[in-house]
Design a protein around this motif. Structure first.
Motif, mmCIF file in Angstrom:
data_model
loop_
_atom_site.group_PDB
_atom_site.id
_atom_site.type_symbol
_atom_site.label_atom_id
_atom_site.label_comp_id
_atom_site.label_asym_id
_atom_site.label_seq_id
_atom_site.Cartn_x
_atom_site.Cartn_y
_atom_site.Cartn_z
ATOM 1 N N THR A 210 0.625 -1.072 0.205
ATOM 2 C CA THR A 210 -0.423 -0.051 0.087
ATOM 3 C C THR A 210 0.408 1.030 -0.158
ATOM 4 N N VAL A 211 0.302 2.646 -0.586
ATOM 5 C CA VAL A 211 0.997 3.525 -0.414
ATOM 6 C C VAL A 211 1.177 3.920 0.698
ATOM 7 N N GLN A 212 1.990 4.693 0.865
ATOM 8 C CA GLN A 212 2.456 5.764 2.751
ATOM 9 C C GLN A 212 2.906 6.460 2.398
ATOM 10 N N LEU A 213 3.091 7.506 3.650
ATOM 11 C CA LEU A 213 3.077 8.956 3.314
ATOM 12 C C LEU A 213 5.153 8.518 3.884
ATOM 13 N N ASP A 214 5.584 8.208 4.824
ATOM 14 C CA ASP A 214 7.025 7.829 5.186
ATOM 15 C C ASP A 214 7.331 7.593 4.217
ATOM 16 N N SER A 215 7.099 6.818 2.445
ATOM 17 C CA SER A 215 8.110 6.297 1.743
ATOM 18 C C SER A 215 7.798 7.818 0.825
ATOM 19 N N LEU A 216 6.230 7.993 0.326
ATOM 20 C CA LEU A 216 5.644 9.182 -0.279
ATOM 21 C C LEU A 216 6.620 9.646 -0.186
ATOM 22 N N SER A 217 7.291 10.685 1.512
ATOM 23 C CA SER A 217 8.191 11.766 1.464
ATOM 24 C C SER A 217 9.760 11.610 1.224
ATOM 25 N N LYS A 218 9.891 10.166 0.875
ATOM 26 C CA LYS A 218 11.137 10.779 0.677
ATOM 27 C C LYS A 218 11.501 10.629 -1.282
ATOM 28 N N LEU A 219 10.035 10.261 -1.851
ATOM 29 C CA LEU A 219 10.354 10.968 -3.064
ATOM 30 C C LEU A 219 10.676 11.985 -3.960
ATOM 31 N N LYS A 220 11.176 11.621 -4.993
ATOM 32 C CA LYS A 220 11.637 13.464 -6.523
ATOM 33 C C LYS A 220 11.604 13.126 -7.325
#
Length: 489
Positions: A210-220
């Motif tokens: 599932t999509v997660q905020l922690d993973s999302l924050s690391k993407l550019k």
């Protein structure tokens, strides 16, 4: 024959969105004017419709590009969909947030000749509609436009497909949208129930991500550009095209938008089949998963594994599903749970089939105080005793209804192309549609009992209860409780 995600969960969006839409259609597609729900249609006999199956033209356009074309249109419109097989099913190491981000950043970033919002504004000025979407299997670009503006629109689309900007502006918009979607995905109890059920069904596979905020924050933005270069631009693709044009024009249109490529990457799809999913479900130590969410109502959902789309039992499963919960007000779920007892806001079942497996969901939405009673009724319906009591007249009525609905597979041209692509993806026989009605009509009570024992018993399904923690206090030790954002234990 169903065509089947919660949008916040990219890896399971197709299945869950289809489940939600189908539930709405089943429950509200027939509204009685008087009497018990469904009484007015029980004895209606409609002769089967005779019609010609549409002839879909297929051709290739360069390496890794297949086209399904259906000519003819009453209006001067052209409808185009490009399906690009670049989802997480083709790369299990891909973070699930990236395809979702790409689909939004793609259209908001624009192209060199119309950067940023100017791209969509220019298309809208010509009356064109453009949408992008992502699911676990692919990226989908959908475009509809007036044929008289094709000379102005095609160059923009060509830029969009071959050299999108994917700039910081578009990425920021996409990231903000996905971030808000994740934060709000626990606002509504049905969304939680559908998502957590899918996580349970696909636990241990790439589809369980599932999509997660922690993973999302690391993407550019650079990650999205790399994804386009290394995956989207070199993946296999299928084009669906219909409108007021003939094959010669269709070939020219597709070759202009999608010029030939030197390289098409090899897909490495993980093994996700009925045996794997069934083994994963059976290995769980609990039979009931409780999802703790403060609410005034609850949702009881049972989920089980079905065979692949092309399995011989497919037709009997379709008929039994109609009788049990898929037939709207005529189904056992609606009759016994809603009509007879008044215990449910909605109650239904839905069966979905993929190339290598299927999934069936039995769902009832009810009050907190009646959750246990509803659960017991669902267990009663999903039993050998109930299935063995199905009468011949119920079987014949179900088969007649399914056959009469068959015509809606051909209600619109793009829908026909969608089905054709789906059947191709599922490796269905070439005569699948032509033989569908005959095979439905051939289903017997013996067939229903056989598939019922294999796939429609509550003992072979896992139950997901979504509601407040107080709901589970009288259920004993058989319930494993999690919060909406917890992983599946």
């Amino acid at each position: 024959m169903k065509t089947p995600s919660v949008r916040k969960n990219i890896s399971m969006k197709l299945n869950i969105q289809t489940l939600k839409y189908l539930t709405i259609i089943i429950l509200f597609g027939i509204l009685p004017l008087s009497g018990a729900p469904g009484d007015f249609v029980k004895n209606v006999k409609i002769p089967p419709l005779a019609f010609e199956f549409p002839e879909i033209q297929t051709f290739t356009s360069g390496k890794g590009t297949e086209v399904f074309f259906l000519p003819g249109e009453e209006f001067p419109l052209r409808n185009l969909e490009i399906h690009i097989y670049a989802g997480i099913l083709s790369d299990s190491d891909l973070p699930p947030e990236i395809p979702e981000l790409f689909a939004e950043a793609w259209k908001h970033g624009g192209v060199p000749s119309a950067p940023g919002s100017a791209f969509l504004e220019t298309l809208e000025g010509y009356g064109a509609k453009l949408e992008t979407d992502a699911n676990s299997n692919k990226i989908v670009l959908s475009v509809s436009y007036l044929s008289r503006f094709e000379k102005e629109i095609l160059p923009l689309l060509s830029e969009f497909l071959t050299k999108p900007l994917l700039n910081e502006e578009g990425f920021a918009v996409a990231k903000l949208k996905l971030e808000e979607a994740i934060k709000r995905r626990n606002d509504k109890i049905p969304d939680i129930a559908y998502r957590k059920t899918a996580e349970l069904v696909y636990k241990g596979t790439v589809l369980g991500k599932t999509v997660q905020l922690d993973s999302l924050s690391k993407l550019k933005a650079e990650d999205v550009r790399d994804y386009f270069r290394d995956s989207v631009s070199v993946s296999r693709r299928t084009v669906l095209l219909t409108g007021d044009l003939q094959k010669k024009e269709a070939v020219s249109l597709v070759s202009f938008l999608l010029p030939d490529r030197e390289t098409v990457r090899t897909e490495k799809r993980p093994t996700i089949d009925a045996q794997t999913l069934k083994k994963n479900l059976d290995s769980l130590s609990y039979r009931i998963l409780g999802v703790d969410k403060e609410a005034t109502q609850s949702i009881v959902m049972m989920a089980g594994i079905l065979p692949p789309h092309k399995d011989p039992d497919f037709y009997a499963i379709q008929v039994l599903n109609y009788i049990v919960g898929g037939g709207g007000f005529n189904s056992y779920f609606m009759q016994k749970i809603r009509s007879d007892r008044g215990l449910a806001y909605s109650s239904s079942s839905a069966a979905y089939f993929e190339r290598d497996y299927g999934v069936i969901y039995f769902t009832t939405q009810t009050k907190i105080s009646t959750t246990k009673e509803v659960f017991d009724l669902m267990k009663e319906i999903l039993s050998e005793e109930t299935i063995y009591k199905i009468r011949e007249d119920e079987l014949e009525s179900a088969k007649q209804s399914i056959v009469n609905r068959f015509i809606f597979q051909f209600a619109d041209k793009m829908g026909i192309l969608h089905n054709t692509l789906r059947f191709k993806e599922h490796d269905m026989p070439a005569d699948y549609l032509k033989r569908y009605r005959d095979r439905i009509q051939a289903v017997t009570l013996s067939d229903l009992r056989r598939v019922g024992k294999k796939y429609f018993l509550h003992s072979s399904a896992k139950t997901i209860l979504t509601g407040p923690k107080s709901l589970y206090k009288d259920w004993g030790d058989g319930v494993k409780t999690v919060a909406p954002e917890d992983g599946i234990p």
